[in-house]
Write an enzyme that holds these catalytic residues in place. Structure first.
Site, PDB file in Angstrom:
ATOM      1  CD  GLU A  46      32.651  35.089  51.489  1.00 46.19           C
ATOM      2  OE1 GLU A  46      31.775  35.880  51.092  1.00 46.19           O
ATOM      3  OE2 GLU A  46      33.720  35.454  52.014  1.00 46.19           O
ATOM      4  CG  ASP A 111      42.915  41.114  39.502  1.00 41.25           C
ATOM      5  OD1 ASP A 111      43.069  40.804  38.308  1.00 41.25           O
ATOM      6  OD2 ASP A 111      41.949  41.783  39.908  1.00 41.25           O
ATOM      7  CG  ASP A 113      41.920  44.793  34.842  1.00 41.01           C
ATOM      8  OD1 ASP A 113      41.960  45.163  33.651  1.00 41.01           O
ATOM      9  OD2 ASP A 113      40.856  44.606  35.458  1.00 41.01           O
ATOM     10  NE  ARG A 164      34.995  43.415  29.362  1.00 41.61           N
ATOM     11  CZ  ARG A 164      34.231  44.422  29.772  1.00 41.61           C
ATOM     12  NH1 ARG A 164      33.957  44.562  31.067  1.00 41.61           N
ATOM     13  NH2 ARG A 164      33.739  45.289  28.908  1.00 41.61           N
TER      14      ARG A 164
END
Length: 409
Positions: A46, A111, A113, A164
């Site tokens: 996907e 992940d 952050d 970012r």
């Protein structure tokens, strides 16, 4: 537009050029096919495209590299997310019998952050980052990469700058891709030390004996702690930040340290006083007193979004996607140059497109045939290289090389 500037309003004009001349489709396809591990492996993967105005197009799938390339150049997505390999082609999920469309496997992903560190950094907050707090990402990569390789035996890890404020890790070994949701949760929990939400003051509690994984992690943290915490964040200077640190030590120790701090204002000396108190406690207490180590871990240990790692069907931003807010490309991080990696040196889409169109010195004097040939060569080169970030080499290093090459600590 100046090369140093990025204007998000120009993104619709820049993305077609980026996908036509710069996106490394061939290397990207090679990665996601894993040498043709099984029939329909790539076809059942996907992809999710985010278009202008936050329009999400999920369950995209493609039969060939050419089809993927054409569709991306047609839709010019603002963001690309990669999902699982399913039992059926995702673009046909509405035609499949209810309950039979299942996510079968996906890379084990992590992940990290920077926003999750807001309670332990004073230089920035929210989505903002700087070179001072970026050290937290360096620490996270060092700790998790070692653990995933040595504790779990994984070999093929791809670390990627998000574009970012954070980093992603793709563990690409076949064993990792086939892990169940329960096994992914177990790995994620093993790697998680920071416990509790915003209302939890003490987020790290160590017990005897300290686990070997934690000791290995502490070795990394101890290397970076003096510069990051004591100097860059100056956690033992201002009263507010000092109170946050002292809230992590036993009450009787806290009272002694508060008195000592009246006479000593230097952060490094204050930290030495904390360590001395911890050693004193360890020699007299029945149970281990590791509050100095707990402080270091609370301020520097990786903070994982565990839910991203647990789910097989969870989407994660694709490498080489362009971040619409910053314009920076989500590039792989070469672990051999980890300490010198600078997120602010990662090129913006505006810069690389400007460089792509900038004529070479003397090019206008060449013959038309030679210019055309050089243009073709440059196009091929640019598709592999994004201003110093060599896609082909980095993919090979991270997905084929078994051992990372660390710079000496």
């Amino acid at each position: 537009m100046p090369s140093s500037d990025y204007d998000s309003a120009c993104l619709p004009d820049l993305l077609p050029l980026y996908y036509r001349r710069l996106f490394p489709f061939y290397q990207y396809y090679r990665w996601l096919t894993y040498g043709g591990v099984q029939k329909n492996y790539f076809q059942n993967r996907e992809f999710c495209f985010t278009l202008k105005d936050d329009i999400y197009v999920r369950y995209q799938s493609f039969s060939t590299l050419n089809e993927l390339e054409k569709e991306m150049q047609k839709m010019n997505p603002y963001k690309i997310d990669i999902g699982a390999v399913y039992s059926h082609r995702p673009n046909q999920h509405n035609t499949v019998k209810s309950g039979s469309f299942q996510a079968l496997e996906k890379e084990l992903v992590f992940d990290i952050d920077m926003t999750d560190y807001d309670d332990v950094r004073s230089c920035c907050s929210a989505a903002d980052i700087c070179t001072k707090c970026w050290t937290l990402m360096t620490i996270a990569i060092r700790i998790l990469d070692r653990a995933l390789r040595e504790d779990f035996g994984f070999q093929h890890l791809l670390w990627v700058y998000s574009g970012r404020r954070g980093v992603h890790c793709w563990v690409c070994d076949e064993a990792a891709r086939k892990l169940s949701a329960a096994a992914r949760s177990a790995v994620a929990e093993y790697l998680s030390l920071i416990k509790g939400g915003e209302d939890t003051v003490k987020k790290v509690v160590l017990t005897d004996p300290i686990h070997p994984f934690i000791r290995e992690s502490l070795a990394v943290v101890e290397h970076f702690f003096p510069q990051y915490a004591l100097q860059d964040q100056d956690i033992l200077a201002r009263k507010e930040s000092v109170d946050k640190v002292l809230a992590l030590v036993p009450d009787d120790v806290k009272k002694e340290l508060q008195q000592d701090f009246q006479n000593e204002k230097k952060s490094d000396v204050r930290w030495k006083l904390i360590k001395d108190q911890a050693r004193k406690k360890q020699s007299t207490a029945k149970k281990g007193q590791h509050f100095d180590k707990e402080i270091m871990l609370q301020y520097c240990y990786p903070r994982l979004d565990v839910n991203v790692s647990k789910g097989v069907s969870h989407l994660l931003k694709s490498p080489f996607s362009v971040h619409p807010k910053t314009g920076r490309v989500s590039v792989p991080i070469d672990l051999r140059e980890l300490d010198s990696f600078d997120p602010f040196a990662v090129p913006t889409i505006s810069l690389i497109c400007e460089e792509l169109d900038r004529p070479k010195t003397g090019e206008e004097e060449e013959k038309v045939e030679d210019a055309t040939e050089k243009e073709d060569e440059r196009d091929a080169s640019e598709k592999r290289r994004i201003r110093g970030h060599n896609c082909e080499d980095i993919f090979a290093d991270h997905l084929i090389t078994k051992e990372p090459v660390w710079q000496s600590m």
